[in-house]
Design a protein around this motif. Structure first.
Motif, PDB file in Angstrom:
ATOM      1  N   THR A   1      40.430  59.692   2.175  1.00  0.00           N
ATOM      2  CA  THR A   1      41.750  59.793   2.797  1.00  0.00           C
ATOM      3  C   THR A   1      41.548  59.876   4.302  1.00  0.00           C
ATOM      4  OG1 THR A   1      42.646  60.949   0.873  1.00  0.00           O
ATOM      5  CG2 THR A   1      43.883  61.117   2.931  1.00  0.00           C
ATOM      6  N   VAL A   2      41.833  58.791   4.984  1.00  0.00           N
ATOM      7  CA  VAL A   2      41.539  58.687   6.417  1.00  0.00           C
ATOM      8  C   VAL A   2      42.528  59.534   7.218  1.00  0.00           C
ATOM      9  CG1 VAL A   2      41.326  57.105   8.362  1.00  0.00           C
ATOM     10  CG2 VAL A   2      40.640  56.364   6.068  1.00  0.00           C
ATOM     11  N   ASP A   3      42.004  60.341   8.135  1.00  0.00           N
ATOM     12  CA  ASP A   3      42.874  61.082   9.053  1.00  0.00           C
ATOM     13  C   ASP A   3      42.676  60.572  10.477  1.00  0.00           C
ATOM     14  OD1 ASP A   3      40.484  62.207   9.975  1.00  0.00           O
ATOM     15  OD2 ASP A   3      40.836  64.170   9.057  1.00  0.00           O
ATOM     16  N   ASP A   4      43.424  61.122  11.401  1.00  0.00           N
ATOM     17  CA  ASP A   4      43.385  60.635  12.787  1.00  0.00           C
ATOM     18  C   ASP A   4      42.014  60.840  13.419  1.00  0.00           C
ATOM     19  OD1 ASP A   4      45.999  59.825  12.640  1.00  0.00           O
ATOM     20  OD2 ASP A   4      46.815  61.605  13.637  1.00  0.00           O
ATOM     21  N   ALA A   5      41.348  61.949  13.077  1.00  0.00           N
ATOM     22  CA  ALA A   5      40.032  62.222  13.668  1.00  0.00           C
ATOM     23  C   ALA A   5      39.012  61.189  13.222  1.00  0.00           C
ATOM     24  CB  ALA A   5      39.569  63.628  13.279  1.00  0.00           C
ATOM     25  N   LEU A   6      39.023  60.834  11.948  1.00  0.00           N
ATOM     26  CA  LEU A   6      38.087  59.826  11.458  1.00  0.00           C
ATOM     27  C   LEU A   6      38.394  58.466  12.072  1.00  0.00           C
ATOM     28  CD1 LEU A   6      35.801  58.884   9.625  1.00  0.00           C
ATOM     29  CD2 LEU A   6      37.484  58.615   7.785  1.00  0.00           C
ATOM     30  N   ARG A   7      39.651  58.131  12.112  1.00  0.00           N
ATOM     31  CA  ARG A   7      40.051  56.848  12.683  1.00  0.00           C
ATOM     32  C   ARG A   7      39.601  56.737  14.144  1.00  0.00           C
ATOM     33  NH1 ARG A   7      44.183  55.037  15.237  1.00  0.00           N
ATOM     34  NH2 ARG A   7      44.951  52.936  14.857  1.00  0.00           N
ATOM     35  N   ALA A   8      39.821  57.775  14.915  1.00  0.00           N
ATOM     36  CA  ALA A   8      39.423  57.768  16.325  1.00  0.00           C
ATOM     37  C   ALA A   8      37.905  57.690  16.463  1.00  0.00           C
ATOM     38  CB  ALA A   8      39.962  59.018  17.020  1.00  0.00           C
ATOM     39  N   HIS A   9      37.183  58.373  15.588  1.00  0.00           N
ATOM     40  CA  HIS A   9      35.722  58.363  15.665  1.00  0.00           C
ATOM     41  C   HIS A   9      35.166  56.968  15.377  1.00  0.00           C
ATOM     42  CE1 HIS A   9      31.685  60.029  15.540  1.00  0.00           C
ATOM     43  NE2 HIS A   9      31.483  59.454  14.359  1.00  0.00           N
ATOM     44  N   LEU A  10      35.712  56.295  14.370  1.00  0.00           N
ATOM     45  CA  LEU A  10      35.243  54.946  14.046  1.00  0.00           C
ATOM     46  C   LEU A  10      35.546  53.975  15.188  1.00  0.00           C
ATOM     47  CD1 LEU A  10      36.251  54.768  10.272  1.00  0.00           C
ATOM     48  CD2 LEU A  10      33.957  55.090  11.234  1.00  0.00           C
ATOM     49  N   LEU A  11      36.704  54.116  15.803  1.00  0.00           N
ATOM     50  CA  LEU A  11      37.019  53.259  16.949  1.00  0.00           C
ATOM     51  C   LEU A  11      36.077  53.558  18.113  1.00  0.00           C
ATOM     52  CD1 LEU A  11      40.934  53.266  16.918  1.00  0.00           C
ATOM     53  CD2 LEU A  11      39.409  51.356  16.359  1.00  0.00           C
ATOM     54  N   TRP A  12      35.711  54.827  18.286  1.00  0.00           N
ATOM     55  CA  TRP A  12      34.757  55.163  19.352  1.00  0.00           C
ATOM     56  C   TRP A  12      33.395  54.517  19.095  1.00  0.00           C
ATOM     57  CZ3 TRP A  12      30.203  58.093  18.885  1.00  0.00           C
ATOM     58  CH2 TRP A  12      29.524  58.280  20.095  1.00  0.00           C
TER      59      TRP A  12
END
Length: 376
Positions: free
Chosen positions: A265-276
């Protein structure tokens, strides 16, 4: 914390572990390079939220429905920006059925590795490679595991750069197949026995040691770590061989991408980390500074990154730009292993190349679980 699985080599784990240590949201574990062969992708996705995989596993993963499509996680503009910056077909290799399934964190393809203390200038064509093999007996082929078949595919693409095999819906014409098998079979006869059972990491380890039995490997997946000045003998990497001096350097794409399992279950922190991880900052700095091999053109052509790595990236970028995507249909992974075993046995026994070609095609057609017509 999310659970992530990567592969056990400095290139595969150090940057991700450093990101975890710096407060990233993913706790990473590692498996051997060949781990996907012992634990199928479906089993791994049932245990991990994120899995670092290579593109040929997509067919099996999609058949099992165990990956989350990335267009459900990221905006179209974010995915388009990553695709624009990805080097060669790295992002395209993770697009299947019209949807993206992994982020191209790490880019690699088969390139040429040599001992510069024995060969100051790399050969350019396959004819030149064959001449060095005859003269020295120290030209190695990477044949262990799936690599005999991947070397065959690379030579096929050198002969037929127009041939697109990525969807697994076509096979190789007999003339091209036998020509490629003849070239590789002759080189295999002279390939040093000391590396016959070694995967690319093992071959590069031996070449960059004090041993003198291998001075050139014309097709091997590139690992920037073995160009490092800290190696006992830093290796020189260059573009893969061409059929003709003015042809393209042909090879079969490798590299790895980060995929998200359906259990996650993707959250904002994971999403931001992958984009980083895919950002210019990380790709040009954090990842190469932690033994990684970035997936973007800007990093591969960055002067600072190349100054640290004996120009590994710039000297092989043309091969990566021209690399071909291997078949990805459900059933390909098992076929790749069986085809490689067939080629190793055939090369060792001197089997007629026409017969080898027929047997390869039979294996390929049998690898399709559904009755799909494939063409030459």
């Amino acid at each position: 914390m999310f659970r992530g699985l990567t592969w056990d080599h400095p290139r595969g784990r150090h940057a991700l572990e450093a990101a975890e240590a710096a407060g990233g949201p993913i706790a990473w574990q590692a498996q051997p390079l060949e781990g996907f062969e012992s634990a199928p992708i479906g089993e791994l996705c049932a245990r991990y939220d994120l899995v670092v995989l290579d593109h040929p596993h997509l067919g099996e993963a999609l058949a099992l429905g165990c990956l989350r499509p990335l267009d459900e996680v990221f905006d179209a503009s974010e995915l388009a920006a990553i695709a624009d910056r990805a080097i060669g077909p790295s992002m395209a290799s993770y697009v299947m059925q019209g949807r993206p399934w992994a982020l191209p964190l790490d880019a690699a393809t088969q390139v040429m590795a040599r001992r510069a203390d024995h060969l100051a200038t790399p050969p350019r064509t396959w004819d030149e490679v064959a001449a060095i093999s005859r003269e020295t007996g120290k030209v190695a082929l990477s044949l262990a595991g799936p690599h005999a078949f991947l070397s065959f595919l690379s030579v096929v693409q050198s002969i037929r750069p127009d041939l697109d095999l990525r969807d697994g819906d076509r096979w190789i014409d007999t003339d091209t197949a036998t020509r490629a098998l003849t070239l590789l079979g002759e080189l295999a006869q002279r390939s040093p026995a000391s590396v016959s059972s070694l995967n690319p990491i093992g071959i590069l380890e031996r070449m960059s040691s004090r041993e003198q039995d291998v001075i050139l490997c014309p097709l091997i997946y590139g690992y920037v770590n073995y160009a490092a000045p800290s190696r006992p003998v830093p290796l020189a990497f260059s573009d893969a061989p061409r059929m003709t001096a003015d042809g393209l350097p042909s090879s079969i794409l490798g590299g790895t991408g980060i995929a998200i399992s359906t259990r996650c279950t993707v959250d904002d922190a994971l999403r931001a980390h992958l984009l980083w991880l895919m950002s210019p900052e990380a790709q040009r700095g954090f990842i190469p500074d932690h033994d990684g091999q970035p997936g973007t053109s800007e990093a591969w052509l960055d002067p600072r990154v190349n100054a640290l790595t004996g120009n590994f990236f710039a000297d092989t970028a043309a091969t990566l730009q021209a690399a071909s995507i291997r078949p990805r249909h459900d059933g390909f992974i098992a076929f790749q292993g069986a085809a490689s075993a067939l080629l190793r046995e055939g090369f060792a026994a001197g089997t007629d190349t026409g017969l080898l070609s027929v047997r390869l095609e039979d294996l390929f057609r049998a690898s399709h679980k559904a009755s799909t017509e494939v063409t030459a």
